[in-house]
Design an enzyme around this catalytic site. Structure first.
Site, short mmCIF file in Angstrom:
data_model
loop_
_atom_site.label_atom_id
_atom_site.label_comp_id
_atom_site.label_asym_id
_atom_site.label_seq_id
_atom_site.Cartn_x
_atom_site.Cartn_y
_atom_site.Cartn_z
N TYR A 142 0.83 -1.21 0.00
CA TYR A 142 0.00 0.00 0.00
C TYR A 142 0.86 1.26 0.00
CZ TYR A 142 -3.98 -3.00 1.22
OH TYR A 142 -4.95 -3.98 1.24
N LYS A 191 3.68 -15.35 2.66
CA LYS A 191 3.60 -16.10 1.40
C LYS A 191 5.03 -16.41 0.98
CE LYS A 191 1.22 -17.59 -2.20
NZ LYS A 191 0.50 -18.88 -2.10
N ASP A 223 -2.75 -18.11 2.02
CA ASP A 223 -3.89 -18.78 1.39
C ASP A 223 -4.45 -19.87 2.31
OD1 ASP A 223 -1.36 -19.76 0.87
OD2 ASP A 223 -1.74 -20.34 -1.20
N ASP A 247 -5.23 -6.83 6.00
CA ASP A 247 -6.44 -6.12 5.57
C ASP A 247 -7.50 -7.15 5.14
OD1 ASP A 247 -8.16 -4.15 4.77
OD2 ASP A 247 -7.00 -3.51 3.03
N ASP A 251 -11.05 -8.68 7.37
CA ASP A 251 -12.43 -8.58 6.87
C ASP A 251 -13.09 -9.96 6.90
OD1 ASP A 251 -12.18 -5.87 6.38
OD2 ASP A 251 -13.13 -5.98 4.40
#
Ligand code: NAD
Length: 360
Positions: A142, A191, A223, A247, A251
């Site tokens: 970001y 990852k 994942d 992030d 959620d």
């Protein structure tokens, strides 16, 4: 005690939910004899409309000068067409980096009263959902360079993902310290089978683990973590991860607890001046209709009292009032289980007032 709070109402449902949180804080002042001075700060779409940019330096300065910041949410389709560097969310990124709040703490805890609002099967929910996602907030993709340009007759877009050892170490330590105060289990999510930044993440986490022998450290690919959160969330105590993974996972975690409208968050850096906000966005689909759930924002205000102002009793009083209100069957539309006849549907304002009435 007297405290200065910068208040960012923002866009969409932001003003509605912040209004309720401020009324709750006023009640706390009445009961405990505190004085909270509120400074209004414009950020997001409303700031673009007024100043032509999502967070002018003058507005950011008000936040940095305060004892803490309470934020609703920003964004909306009205500003979807403004240039990328002027979008409402850029204000949010500037606020987080300007305040230096690198550690975002997002609890995923199911309120027993809302067990039936979770989309997970009862046998999974009954095993318990109570974990915290510690998300790195001011690094990663970001905050890297974002570019779109023409190359060989087609458009090419590039987003840069950068992490330095020092950035990983400081958030990693927050993860370990958070686990030390809970059940001493830390899951580091990355990852590393694909990304260099994740391999560095993993190396740093294992290096600093030696300083926290009482905490059990495990690694998980992002994942797999996304799957495990719905398959068996009871396995998690504290998850520590980088900005974008955190992030997305938070959620997902919010949904299994019933509604995104219930979840607060705190963001802290080197000082006690924190940023407190619900984890959801500005929900333009329900804005101005008195449908928003204000609980995530009210619980964010409680987190502010607990973590930035050391007002533990006051924070407990707010959380107990929320629990009591849910016990009595009051629900905003997002947490009202379909077909449940014993539950009373209320709007944003009524939910706020009920919580205020239950603060003792
Ligand atoms: P959102 O979180 O705003 O909404 C997702 C869904 O959840 C919607 O159906 C919404 O009605 C519902 N919802 C969210 N909060 C709720 C609440 N308190 N009570 C009841 N229901 C609630 O996400 P989105 O629709 O993807 O984004 C809308 C805007 O918000 C976009 O402009 C986005 O960029 C922005 N956004 C801002 C923040 C922030 O300010 N921190 C975070 C995420 C998204």
């Amino acid at each position: 005690m007297e405290k200065n709070i910068a208040v960012i109402r923002g866009d969409g449902i932001g003003p509605e939910i912040v209004r309720e949180a401020l009324l709750v804080l006023d009640k706390i002042c009445d009961i405990y004899g505190h004085k909270f001075n509120y400074t209004e700060v414009k950020m997001g779409g409303c700031a673009i409309d007024e100043f032509g940019e999502p967070l002018p330096d003058s507005e950011l300065s008000k936040c940095i000068a305060s004892d803490s910041v309470l934020l609703g949410a920003v964004g909306g389709s009205k500003w979807d067409t403004v240039p990328g560097h002027l979008r409402p969310e850029k204000g949010l990124l500037k606020l987080r980096s300007g305040m230096g709040v690198y550690s975002n703490n997002r609890p995923a805890k199911i309120w027993p009263q809302l067990a039936s609002a979770s989309p997970l099967k009862t046998e999974i929910v009954e095993k318990g959902i109570d974990f915290i996602i510690v998300r790195e907030l001011i690094g990663g993709i970001y905050f890297g360079k974002h570019e779109t340009y023409d190359e060989n007759g087609e458009k090419k877009a590039v987003d840069e993902l950068v992490y330095r050892e020092s950035e990983i170490e400081r958030i990693g330590r927050i993860g370990f310290e958070t686990a030390q105060k809970r059940n001493k289990k830390l899951c580091s999510v990355e990852k590393s089978n694909v990304l260099d930044s994740s391999r560095l993440w993993k190396d740093v986490m294992h290096r600093i683990a030696a300083d926290y022998p009482d905490v059990e450290l495990t690694d998980m690919l992002v994942d797999n973590c996304a799957m495990q959160i719905v398959k068996d969330p009871s396995q998690f105590d504290v998850i520590v991860t980088e900005n974008m993974f955190g992030d997305i996972l938070s959620d997902e975690a919010s949904q299994i607890t019933g509604s995104i409208g219930m979840i607060p968050s705190s963001s802290l850096g080197a000082t006690s001046c924190g940023l407190y906000e619900p984890i959801h966005g500005s929900a333009p689909d329900i804005a101005g209709k008195d449908l928003a759930n204000p609980i995530g924002t009210i619980l964010s205000a409680a987190m502010m009292l607990r973590f930035s102002f050391d007002m533990v009793e006051e924070a407990d009083a707010i959380e107990k009032a929320v629990s009591k209100t849910l016990d009595k069957g009051y629900r905003t539309q997002d947490i009202k289980t379909k077909g449940a006849t014993d539950l009373i549907r209320v709007g944003c304002r009524e939910m706020g007032q009920l919580i205020i009435d239950n603060i003792k």
